[in-house]
Design an enzyme around this catalytic site. Structure first.
Site, mmCIF file in Angstrom:
data_model
loop_
_atom_site.group_PDB
_atom_site.id
_atom_site.type_symbol
_atom_site.label_atom_id
_atom_site.label_comp_id
_atom_site.label_asym_id
_atom_site.label_seq_id
_atom_site.Cartn_x
_atom_site.Cartn_y
_atom_site.Cartn_z
ATOM 1 N N ASP A 241 -70.721 -44.991 -2.540
ATOM 2 C CA ASP A 241 -69.987 -44.762 -1.300
ATOM 3 C C ASP A 241 -70.271 -45.848 -0.253
ATOM 4 O OD1 ASP A 241 -68.565 -42.699 0.471
ATOM 5 O OD2 ASP A 241 -70.420 -43.022 1.586
ATOM 6 N N GLU A 314 -67.283 -48.615 -3.858
ATOM 7 C CA GLU A 314 -66.245 -48.470 -2.826
ATOM 8 C C GLU A 314 -66.410 -49.558 -1.779
ATOM 9 O OE1 GLU A 314 -64.501 -45.505 0.617
ATOM 10 O OE2 GLU A 314 -66.642 -45.852 0.415
#
Ligand code: GLC
Length: 630
Positions: A241, A314
């Site tokens: 993330d 990401e």
């Protein structure tokens, strides 16, 4: 003579047996290559169909209006039917849910709202039976302020004191100010004063998400142990993330942070876009940190065996930086740094030229030997149908399944789910709640997070609660799994056929790729593999009827192509032969075509089968041999 005859008869019989016993395409191959053996060269993720589950919204098994792990286990077979290789689950860990799980209070514990560790273990068991791999979300940038680490850090516990980014602030004329002008992604200062510790802490996201301090080796080790813990539970990898945010500049020799310069185009001093984030994102140390996580995965594999575990990163960074996450000459990085170009560069009015250059941009920048990937949507971005047009949903699903490498589908986009309008009153996303009723819609991610539409029953078959955590999309009676399963050319069935084709066709998995705008309206993708079937995908992006000459644009195409996949907009049918010099497409139509030159195609049991023409010649030769020597 007798000998000749019996050899010939035996050969003819063998050929006939092969035809009768034959499997659907592509098991007949002109060069008799063992496909299974060749397929073994590719790693499982390299042609993977990845599917993102947003657990709160997938399936609620206990009627509290929020999806959970047992709901996922119950419906995992649906993913199998879609042809999914692996599913990435957004965070399922203990959390006060200030950012719906991206604020983790305990990195190795299951959030009770999602179930228990036993439920997770059961999910792993079900996934294994179905041969679907599980990828977890790894959130390294921050924890929750309710995490034990943060509480101990705030209390000055020597072990945890430097686990987060703390600073006493700047004194100006006797008044204390935040250490720098940095702004949080979710608005306002990125610094929060902590009464207990009498210092500011950094939070690049909401206040309840304090940033971990990666300049502290103990933090790195603690997070490596998080990876090891879940690897030990059998997961196949992690989606990392918010990668670009993990490091920010180190304080200078005076222990000061520098202010970030302004962006002239943004006049809202609370807004993230107000500053150029030169000190808080894409710091060079971040790349090496990702490499070090890959080393943890590889070490685990060396010790424990099994298939390769993967990292998906990401990052919405500039492409040159994104490419570095793959690895370099000496170190491996994330196998799949997410390719968000189809999200960030295409708009509702993009023409075929822009589609082509967007696709080529990734392929051109990627170094040889790396694997491409194509992401159409996720829980942070408007759904693909809302972004690029409802009538382009099949087209985009076809595009990503036709392009080389892995692809990522966000739950519901195989059905054609689109954004759901959410009132200010029902808004729960902190990114929107931190704004006001007049601008929240620009920031809210709730519209793409609404519950999955399984059927036309109460709560779209997602739950039986009187109120679900976000409202159900109003179109659930038309857009749902049950109904779409019965419609041969629904979004769902087009998606299923696509992945079936893709799994069967070696060219789709490992062939070369040529992407071209055939006109302003039509995008063409040719996939080619020596001694194998060639595929051409044509997408008519606009509303007019379009006719294209494929032979003019692509080399080595036969005069005729056979239709292998259509959508409800198409006039041609699967199995039709069409002239490659004149392919007609209906408005927003998409077709997948294949070469037939080296195959004789015939239909049986509703499936198209292919016999190599070479095989037919062999067969005829044997008949001739038999007749002449009889
Ligand atoms: C990532 C997540 C997003 C989350 C943020 C902070 O961008 O995808 O949902 O809010 O990180 O963790």
């Amino acid at each position: 003579m007798i000998k000749h005859r019996s050899v010939a008869v035996a050969l003819v019989l063998l050929q006939l047996l092969a035809v009768v016993q034959g499997q659907p395409f592509p098991n007949y191959h002109a060069n008799f290559v063992d496909l299974e053996e060749q397929a073994a060269e590719l790693k499982w993720w390299q042609t993977g169909a990845f599917y993102q589950i947003y657990p709160r919204s997938f399936k609620d098994s206990n009627g509290d209006g929020v999806g959970d792990l047992n709901g996922i286990s119950e419906r995992l077979s649906y993913l199998k039917e879609l042809g999914i290789t692996a599913t990435w689950l957004s965070p399922i860990f203990t959390s006060p849910m200030a950012d719906f799980g991206y604020d983790i209070a305990n990195f190795t514990e299951i959030a009770s709202i999602f179930g228990t560790m036993a439920d997770f273990e059961n999910l792993m068991k079900v996934a294994k039976q179905l041969n679907i791999k599980i990828i977890l979300d790894f959130v390294p940038n921050h924890s929750s302020d309710e995490c034990e680490w943060f509480k101990r850090s705030a209390a000055g516990d020597p072990e945890f004191k430097d686990f987060y980014v703390w600073h006493p602030g700047r004194m100006v004329n006797g008044t204390r100010h935040p250490p720098s002008n940095w702004i949080s992604v979710f608005r306002g200062s990125a610094w929060q004063w902590h009464e207990g510790r009498q210092e500011y802490y950094l939070h690049q996201f909401v206040q309840k998400q304090p940033d971990l301090n990666y300049r502290n080796p103990k933090v790195r080790e603690a997070m490596n142990n998080v990876l090891r813990f879940w690897l030990g539970k059998g997961v196949s990898g992690f989606r990392i993330d918010a990668v670009p945010h993990v490091f920010e500049m180190a304080p200078d020799s005076q222990n000061q942070y520098r202010d970030e310069p302004r962006n002239d185009w943004d006049n809202d001093p609370e807004d993230y876009g107000y500053l150029q984030h030169i000190y808080t994102v894409d710091q060079p140390e971040t790349i090496d940190l990702v490499y070090s996580w890959r080393a943890v995965l590889d070490e685990f594999q060396r010790k424990n065996g099994g298939e390769e575990r993967i990292l998906m990163a990401e990052t919405y960074s500039p492409i040159d930086i994104v490419m570095q996450y793959y690895g370099n000459a000496t170190a491996e990085g994330a196998q799949l740094p997410f390719n968000f170009l189809l999200i960030s560069e295409l708009t509702n009015s993009s023409n075929a030229g822009e589609y082509a250059s967007t696709v080529k941009k990734w392929l051109k920048h990627m170094t040889k030997g790396r694997t491409a990937n194509w992401v159409l949507g996720n829980h942070d971005k408007p759904r693909v149908g809302s972004r690029l047009g409802r009538d382009r949903i099949d087209m985009l699903n076809i595009l990503i399944a036709t392009l080389p490498g892995a692809s990522v589908t966000y739950q519901g986009e195989e059905l054609g789910m689109t954004d759901v309008w959410i009132s200010w009153k029902d808004t729960v996303d902190p990114s929107a709640c931190n704004t006001n009723p007049s601008i929240y819609e620009q920031f809210s991610r709730d519209p793409e997070r609404t519950p999955f539409q399984w059927s036309d029953a109460t709560d779209a078959g997602f739950s039986n609660a009187s109120k679900t955590w976000l409202p159900i999309g109003e179109d659930y009676r038309q857009i749902n799994v049950n109904l779409e399963e019965t419609q041969p050319l629904s979004h769902l069935n087009v998606y299923k056929q696509l992945w079936k084709l893709r799994k069967q066709a070696k060219t789709m998995q490992r062939g070369d790729t040529d992407v071209k705008a055939l006109s302003g309206a039509v995008l063409g993708v040719k996939r080619y593999l020596k001694n194998d079937v060639t595929f051409v995908t044509v997408l008519n992006i606009y509303d007019g009827v379009a006719t294209v000459n494929l032979q003019q644009s692509f080399s080595d195409l036969p005069a005729q192509l056979q239709v292998v996949l259509v959508t409800e907009r198409s006039k041609v049918k699967v199995g039709d032969l069409i002239n490659s010099t004149s392919v007609q497409l209906q408005p927003k139509d998409s077709l997948v075509l294949q070469s037939t030159s080296s195959y004789f195609a015939y239909a049986t049991n509703g499936e198209i089968r292919h016999l190599p023409v070479l095989g037919i010649y062999l067969w005829l030769a044997q008949v001739a041999l038999y007749l002449t020597h009889r």
